[in-house]
Scaffold this motif. Sequence first.
Motif, PDB file in Angstrom:
ATOM      1  N   GLY A  31       0.674  -1.136  -0.101  1.00  0.00           N
ATOM      2  CA  GLY A  31       0.082   0.065   0.353  1.00  0.00           C
ATOM      3  C   GLY A  31       0.850   1.343  -0.277  1.00  0.00           C
ATOM      4  N   ASN A  32       0.990   1.830   0.857  1.00  0.00           N
ATOM      5  CA  ASN A  32       1.703   3.262   0.818  1.00  0.00           C
ATOM      6  C   ASN A  32       2.148   3.427   2.182  1.00  0.00           C
ATOM      7  N   ASP A  33       2.476   2.237   2.736  1.00  0.00           N
ATOM      8  CA  ASP A  33       3.041   2.309   4.006  1.00  0.00           C
ATOM      9  C   ASP A  33       4.152   1.960   4.286  1.00  0.00           C
ATOM     10  N   LEU A  34       4.961   2.533   3.630  1.00  0.00           N
ATOM     11  CA  LEU A  34       7.138   3.400   2.995  1.00  0.00           C
ATOM     12  C   LEU A  34       7.723   3.107   4.423  1.00  0.00           C
ATOM     13  N   LYS A  35       6.793   3.480   5.540  1.00  0.00           N
ATOM     14  CA  LYS A  35       8.101   3.346   6.541  1.00  0.00           C
ATOM     15  C   LYS A  35       7.921   2.476   7.642  1.00  0.00           C
ATOM     16  N   THR A  36       7.072   1.263   7.251  1.00  0.00           N
ATOM     17  CA  THR A  36       7.657   0.255   7.300  1.00  0.00           C
ATOM     18  C   THR A  36       8.166  -0.463   6.686  1.00  0.00           C
ATOM     19  N   TYR A  37       7.855  -0.193   5.628  1.00  0.00           N
ATOM     20  CA  TYR A  37       8.973  -1.197   4.296  1.00  0.00           C
ATOM     21  C   TYR A  37      10.248  -0.256   4.701  1.00  0.00           C
ATOM     22  N   VAL A  38      10.384   0.749   5.362  1.00  0.00           N
ATOM     23  CA  VAL A  38      11.910   1.219   5.029  1.00  0.00           C
ATOM     24  C   VAL A  38      12.248   0.536   6.326  1.00  0.00           C
ATOM     25  N   ARG A  39      11.846   0.274   7.706  1.00  0.00           N
ATOM     26  CA  ARG A  39      11.555   0.052   8.982  1.00  0.00           C
ATOM     27  C   ARG A  39      12.402  -1.636   8.459  1.00  0.00           C
ATOM     28  N   ARG A  40      11.554  -2.502   7.355  1.00  0.00           N
ATOM     29  CA  ARG A  40      12.242  -3.863   7.859  1.00  0.00           C
ATOM     30  C   ARG A  40      12.844  -4.366   6.906  1.00  0.00           C
ATOM     31  N   PHE A  41      12.898  -3.328   5.977  1.00  0.00           N
ATOM     32  CA  PHE A  41      14.515  -2.819   4.733  1.00  0.00           C
ATOM     33  C   PHE A  41      15.704  -3.126   5.917  1.00  0.00           C
ATOM     34  N   GLN A  68      10.950   8.586   0.304  1.00  0.00           N
ATOM     35  CA  GLN A  68      10.085   9.561   1.518  1.00  0.00           C
ATOM     36  C   GLN A  68       9.480  10.487   0.789  1.00  0.00           C
ATOM     37  N   ARG A  69       9.804  11.322   0.095  1.00  0.00           N
ATOM     38  CA  ARG A  69       9.648  13.128   0.104  1.00  0.00           C
ATOM     39  C   ARG A  69       8.593  12.626  -0.802  1.00  0.00           C
ATOM     40  N   LEU A  70       8.850  12.049  -2.132  1.00  0.00           N
ATOM     41  CA  LEU A  70       7.496  11.528  -3.165  1.00  0.00           C
ATOM     42  C   LEU A  70       6.574  10.983  -3.064  1.00  0.00           C
ATOM     43  N   LYS A  71       6.827  10.397  -1.225  1.00  0.00           N
ATOM     44  CA  LYS A  71       5.935   9.842  -0.868  1.00  0.00           C
ATOM     45  C   LYS A  71       4.703  10.940  -0.148  1.00  0.00           C
TER      46      LYS A  71
END
Length: 75
Positions: free
Chosen positions: A12-22, A71-74
């Motif tokens: 979805g739009n959950d960039l924060k979770t993606y970045v954290r897990r990455f 993050q800026r693009l989102k």
Amino acid sequence: MEDEFYHLTMKGNDLKTYVRRFQELETLCPTMVPDSEKMMEVFIGGLPRSIKGNVTASKRQTPEEAINIAQRLKD
């Protein structure tokens, strides 16, 4: 963990979770990816098409810069 790392995608739009897990997987298995260029490829590969092209085209030098651009693009 390596399989999860290479197949991790943003949901979805959950960039924060993606970045954290990455970043967690990157920290847990530091020898999985030999250099920062490959690290950026893996990170960008998990992004949605809507921002993947812009992050790929940006003049990022480090994985952290790629994350900041995403993050800026989102936002």
